[in-house]
Scaffold this motif. Structure first.
Motif, PDB file in Angstrom:
ATOM      1  N   PRO A  79       0.233 -19.509 -13.939  1.00 49.65           N
ATOM      2  CA  PRO A  79       1.445 -18.957 -13.384  1.00 49.65           C
ATOM      3  C   PRO A  79       1.944 -17.261 -13.667  1.00 49.65           C
ATOM      4  N   VAL A  80       2.168 -17.133 -14.850  1.00 50.40           N
ATOM      5  CA  VAL A  80       2.759 -15.848 -15.195  1.00 50.40           C
ATOM      6  C   VAL A  80       1.749 -14.778 -14.937  1.00 50.40           C
ATOM      7  N   ALA A  81       0.561 -15.100 -15.336  1.00 53.41           N
ATOM      8  CA  ALA A  81      -0.763 -13.964 -15.074  1.00 53.41           C
ATOM      9  C   ALA A  81      -0.880 -13.757 -13.322  1.00 53.41           C
ATOM     10  N   GLY A  82      -0.925 -14.971 -12.771  1.00 49.01           N
ATOM     11  CA  GLY A  82      -0.988 -14.930 -11.058  1.00 49.01           C
ATOM     12  C   GLY A  82       0.143 -14.152 -10.661  1.00 49.01           C
ATOM     13  N   LEU A  83       1.428 -14.324 -11.064  1.00 48.07           N
ATOM     14  CA  LEU A  83       2.528 -13.297 -10.492  1.00 48.07           C
ATOM     15  C   LEU A  83       2.397 -11.989 -11.022  1.00 48.07           C
ATOM     16  N   ARG A  84       1.975 -11.850 -12.066  1.00 41.91           N
ATOM     17  CA  ARG A  84       1.780 -10.529 -12.609  1.00 41.91           C
ATOM     18  C   ARG A  84       0.654  -9.509 -11.714  1.00 41.91           C
ATOM     19  N   GLU A  85      -0.290 -10.178 -11.575  1.00 46.12           N
ATOM     20  CA  GLU A  85      -1.504  -9.926 -10.762  1.00 46.12           C
ATOM     21  C   GLU A  85      -1.150  -9.451  -9.398  1.00 46.12           C
ATOM     22  N   VAL A  86      -0.634 -10.376  -8.762  1.00 45.79           N
ATOM     23  CA  VAL A  86      -0.271  -9.974  -7.326  1.00 45.79           C
ATOM     24  C   VAL A  86       0.913  -8.860  -7.058  1.00 45.79           C
ATOM     25  N   MET A  87       1.786  -8.845  -8.057  1.00 50.04           N
ATOM     26  CA  MET A  87       2.532  -7.749  -8.098  1.00 50.04           C
ATOM     27  C   MET A  87       2.169  -6.345  -8.528  1.00 50.04           C
ATOM     28  N   LEU A  88       1.333  -6.422  -9.772  1.00 54.85           N
ATOM     29  CA  LEU A  88       0.496  -5.065  -9.842  1.00 54.85           C
ATOM     30  C   LEU A  88      -0.441  -4.709  -8.671  1.00 54.85           C
ATOM     31  N   ALA A  89      -1.081  -5.578  -8.188  1.00 51.36           N
ATOM     32  CA  ALA A  89      -1.911  -5.212  -7.116  1.00 51.36           C
ATOM     33  C   ALA A  89      -1.042  -4.817  -6.031  1.00 51.36           C
ATOM     34  N   THR A  90      -0.126  -5.287  -5.648  1.00 53.47           N
ATOM     35  CA  THR A  90       0.933  -4.690  -4.667  1.00 53.47           C
ATOM     36  C   THR A  90       1.293  -3.291  -5.071  1.00 53.47           C
ATOM     37  N   PHE A  91       1.733  -3.316  -6.207  1.00 56.52           N
ATOM     38  CA  PHE A  91       1.953  -1.726  -6.796  1.00 56.52           C
ATOM     39  C   PHE A  91       0.832  -0.633  -6.243  1.00 56.52           C
ATOM     40  N   ASP A  92      -0.388  -1.106  -7.013  1.00 54.32           N
ATOM     41  CA  ASP A  92      -1.492  -0.381  -6.834  1.00 54.32           C
ATOM     42  C   ASP A  92      -1.797   0.016  -5.366  1.00 54.32           C
ATOM     43  N   LEU A  93      -1.720  -0.952  -4.374  1.00 59.45           N
ATOM     44  CA  LEU A  93      -1.798  -0.683  -2.937  1.00 59.45           C
ATOM     45  C   LEU A  93      -0.667   0.305  -2.432  1.00 59.45           C
ATOM     46  N   LEU A  94       0.604   0.154  -2.734  1.00 62.00           N
ATOM     47  CA  LEU A  94       1.490   1.083  -2.538  1.00 62.00           C
ATOM     48  C   LEU A  94       1.303   2.243  -2.904  1.00 62.00           C
ATOM     49  N   ALA A  95       0.678   2.565  -4.055  1.00 63.44           N
ATOM     50  CA  ALA A  95       0.576   3.904  -4.686  1.00 63.44           C
ATOM     51  C   ALA A  95      -0.466   4.648  -3.853  1.00 63.44           C
ATOM     52  N   ARG A  96      -1.193   3.997  -3.242  1.00 63.02           N
ATOM     53  CA  ARG A  96      -2.575   4.459  -2.409  1.00 63.02           C
ATOM     54  C   ARG A  96      -2.026   4.852  -1.034  1.00 63.02           C
ATOM     55  N   HIS A  97      -0.767   4.157  -0.585  1.00 67.15           N
ATOM     56  CA  HIS A  97      -0.233   4.234   0.736  1.00 67.15           C
ATOM     57  C   HIS A  97       1.107   4.916   0.589  1.00 67.15           C
ATOM     58  N   ALA A  98       1.556   5.900  -0.195  1.00 70.97           N
ATOM     59  CA  ALA A  98       2.729   6.527  -0.296  1.00 70.97           C
ATOM     60  C   ALA A  98       3.510   6.683   0.864  1.00 70.97           C
ATOM     61  N   ASP A  99       3.103   7.117   2.162  1.00 64.51           N
ATOM     62  CA  ASP A  99       3.499   7.383   3.402  1.00 64.51           C
ATOM     63  C   ASP A  99       4.290   5.885   3.816  1.00 64.51           C
ATOM     64  N   LEU A 100       3.790   4.922   3.503  1.00 66.61           N
ATOM     65  CA  LEU A 100       4.530   3.405   3.750  1.00 66.61           C
ATOM     66  C   LEU A 100       5.502   3.150   2.879  1.00 66.61           C
ATOM     67  N   VAL A 101       5.508   3.593   1.595  1.00 65.08           N
ATOM     68  CA  VAL A 101       6.571   3.018   0.835  1.00 65.08           C
ATOM     69  C   VAL A 101       7.970   3.201   1.179  1.00 65.08           C
ATOM     70  N   PRO A 102       8.552   4.243   1.975  1.00 66.16           N
ATOM     71  CA  PRO A 102       9.761   4.579   2.320  1.00 66.16           C
ATOM     72  C   PRO A 102      10.056   3.502   3.514  1.00 66.16           C
ATOM     73  N   LEU A 103       9.198   3.108   4.464  1.00 64.83           N
ATOM     74  CA  LEU A 103       9.255   1.943   5.303  1.00 64.83           C
ATOM     75  C   LEU A 103       9.508   0.639   4.662  1.00 64.83           C
ATOM     76  N   TYR A 104       8.639   0.401   3.415  1.00 62.17           N
ATOM     77  CA  TYR A 104       8.864  -1.041   2.957  1.00 62.17           C
ATOM     78  C   TYR A 104      10.419  -0.847   2.353  1.00 62.17           C
ATOM     79  N   LEU A 105      10.839   0.034   1.574  1.00 61.72           N
ATOM     80  CA  LEU A 105      12.305   0.222   1.142  1.00 61.72           C
ATOM     81  C   LEU A 105      13.252   0.011   2.461  1.00 61.72           C
ATOM     82  N   ALA A 106      13.071   0.935   3.341  1.00 62.67           N
ATOM     83  CA  ALA A 106      13.990   0.840   4.533  1.00 62.67           C
ATOM     84  C   ALA A 106      14.139  -0.582   5.240  1.00 62.67           C
TER      85      ALA A 106
END
Length: 183
Positions: A79-106
């Motif tokens: 469980p802890v590794a699974g949660l960490r992995e999906v959130m870190l993968a999300t971070f990596d994905l968002l870092a590659r799509h910087a133009d969408l980050v403000p939309l996710y925040l909004a």
């Protein structure tokens, strides 16, 4: 039964979404409209409404589509590794799509089927850690907000911290949240 304008034009939800991605990439959010997407497809704007309700729904579909690149953690993951992995993968994905980050925040995240599937998978892992359903929603929200916040810092134009450093900080934060939720 008569066909809708979108069906008569030979459109699909996927074709509308693909055109919206192109328009967004070229013109950003200010240039994304039902009219601009219709122009990209060579159809009248009313043809799109068979596939998407309005611009907000179109933006939500764009955001959710990006999350489709992520694999939900399997229910039998540690469980802890699974949660960490999906959130870190999300971070990596968002870092590659910087133009969408403000939309996710909004929009405070994404609401579509991909987002719901990720949230449900995270809830299963939290349940395996002993977190009840009522608390699981808050924990998932805390994990998402932290991940979005770190992605926003990593993709900001005037970022003073580098993305690898922020990613390392996020990993520690994720562990704190999960440990706090299971204490």
């Amino acid at each position: 039964m008569p066909r809708t304008p979108g069906q008569r034009a030979g459109l699909s939800h996927e074709a509308v979404l693909t055109a919206a991605k192109r328009v967004f990439a070229e013109r950003g959010l200010p240039g994304l409209s039902m009219r601009s997407v219709a122009g990209e497809l060579g159809v009248a704007p009313n043809a799109l409404y068979s596939h998407v309700a309005d611009k907000d729904a179109l933006v939500d579909a764009l955001l959710d589509d990006l999350l489709g690149a992520l694999d939900p953690p399997p229910p039998d993951a540690e469980p802890v590794a699974g949660l960490r992995e999906v959130m870190l993968a999300t971070f990596d994905l968002l870092a590659r799509h910087a133009d969408l980050v403000p939309l996710y925040l909004a929009r405070q995240g994404a609401r579509g089927p991909q987002a719901r599937a990720l949230g449900a998978a995270m809830t299963v892992l939290l349940a395996r850690l002993g977190v009840d359903d009522a608390a699981a929603g808050r924990v998932v929200r805390a994990l998402i907000v932290s991940t979005l916040g770190y992605a926003a810092l990593a993709t900001a134009d005037d970022a003073n911290l580098n993305p690898p450093e922020l990613r390392a900080d996020l990993e520690v934060t994720l562990d704190w949240i999960v440990r706090g939720a299971t204490a």
